[in-house]
Write a protein that holds these residues in place. Structure first.
Motif, PDB file in Angstrom:
ATOM      1  N   UNK A  51       0.817  -1.200   0.000  1.00 16.58           N
ATOM      2  CA  UNK A  51       0.000   0.000   0.000  1.00 16.58           C
ATOM      3  C   UNK A  51       0.853   1.253   0.000  1.00 16.58           C
ATOM      4  N   UNK A  52       0.420   2.195  -0.794  1.00 18.09           N
ATOM      5  CA  UNK A  52       0.971   3.533  -0.780  1.00 18.09           C
ATOM      6  C   UNK A  52       0.115   4.314   0.204  1.00 18.09           C
ATOM      7  N   UNK A  53       0.718   4.867   1.240  1.00 14.00           N
ATOM      8  CA  UNK A  53      -0.023   5.535   2.312  1.00 14.00           C
ATOM      9  C   UNK A  53       0.475   6.963   2.471  1.00 14.00           C
ATOM     10  N   UNK A  54      -0.479   7.888   2.665  1.00 11.43           N
ATOM     11  CA  UNK A  54      -0.151   9.286   2.984  1.00 11.43           C
ATOM     12  C   UNK A  54      -0.682   9.565   4.381  1.00 11.43           C
ATOM     13  N   UNK A  55       0.211   9.834   5.307  1.00 10.67           N
ATOM     14  CA  UNK A  55      -0.193  10.161   6.678  1.00 10.67           C
ATOM     15  C   UNK A  55      -0.510  11.640   6.814  1.00 10.67           C
ATOM     16  N   UNK A  56      -1.462  11.943   7.677  1.00 13.13           N
ATOM     17  CA  UNK A  56      -1.765  13.329   8.017  1.00 13.13           C
ATOM     18  C   UNK A  56      -0.611  13.887   8.849  1.00 13.13           C
ATOM     19  N   UNK A  57      -0.410  15.175   8.754  1.00 13.06           N
ATOM     20  CA  UNK A  57       0.635  15.845   9.530  1.00 13.06           C
ATOM     21  C   UNK A  57       0.380  15.582  11.022  1.00 13.06           C
ATOM     22  N   UNK A  58       1.393  15.086  11.700  1.00 10.48           N
ATOM     23  CA  UNK A  58       1.301  14.830  13.136  1.00 10.48           C
ATOM     24  C   UNK A  58       0.622  13.529  13.501  1.00 10.48           C
ATOM     25  N   UNK A  59       0.240  12.706  12.523  1.00  3.46           N
ATOM     26  CA  UNK A  59      -0.502  11.472  12.811  1.00  3.46           C
ATOM     27  C   UNK A  59       0.172  10.217  12.259  1.00  3.46           C
ATOM     28  N   UNK A  60       1.470  10.272  12.067  1.00  4.66           N
ATOM     29  CA  UNK A  60       2.219   9.110  11.592  1.00  4.66           C
ATOM     30  C   UNK A  60       2.837   8.415  12.803  1.00  4.66           C
ATOM     31  N   UNK A  61       2.365   7.230  13.158  1.00  8.28           N
ATOM     32  CA  UNK A  61       2.863   6.555  14.359  1.00  8.28           C
ATOM     33  C   UNK A  61       4.326   6.127  14.278  1.00  8.28           C
ATOM     34  N   UNK A  62       4.904   6.162  13.082  1.00  7.37           N
ATOM     35  CA  UNK A  62       6.314   5.796  12.947  1.00  7.37           C
ATOM     36  C   UNK A  62       7.243   6.971  13.243  1.00  7.37           C
TER      37      UNK A  62
END
Length: 121
Positions: A51-62
């Motif tokens: 999967x290609x994933x785009x995280x929201x600003x400030x919401x990437x658990x990595x």
């Protein structure tokens, strides 16, 4: 308000349009968007996901500590996990893809509100 930078979101939107599938807004382990299908040419990860994933600003658990991204996600979307399916042809996505505008998402208890905001200079 949750923000998706165009530079991160554009590849997801292009993939969804190319594959003629919906875009999924997800809140579970982070807040992110992905296409409903993935390109068959994409390299598969060890767990079988591709999967290609785009995280929201400030919401990437990595990259963001749990308490920070969880607080931001819950403030905007509440505590429950969800997946919201959005048509890949939604006109608002044209501004992200063609003009490089960022996508902003706000929510209340009944609706999601999507808007584009001018990209950073």
């Amino acid at each position: 308000m949750i923000l998706f930078p165009a530079s991160e979101l554009r590849p997801v939107l292009v993939e969804a349009r190319t594959l003629a599938c919906r875009v999924i807004l997800v809140k579970d382990h982070g807040v992110y968007m992905m296409s409903e299908k993935s390109s068959p040419s994409r390299v598969t990860s060890r767990n079988g996901e591709s999967r290609l994933i785009a995280y929201a600003v400030g919401c990437n658990p990595e990259t963001v500590p749990f308490d920070e991204w969880w607080s931001l996600a819950c403030t905007e979307f509440g505590g429950d996990d969800f997946a919201e399916y959005i048509d890949h042809d939604a006109a608002i996505f044209d501004r992200v893809i063609d003009d490089g505008w960022n996508l902003e998402i706000r929510a209340d208890e009944h609706h999601l509100y999507l808007d584009v905001v001018l990209r950073d200079a």
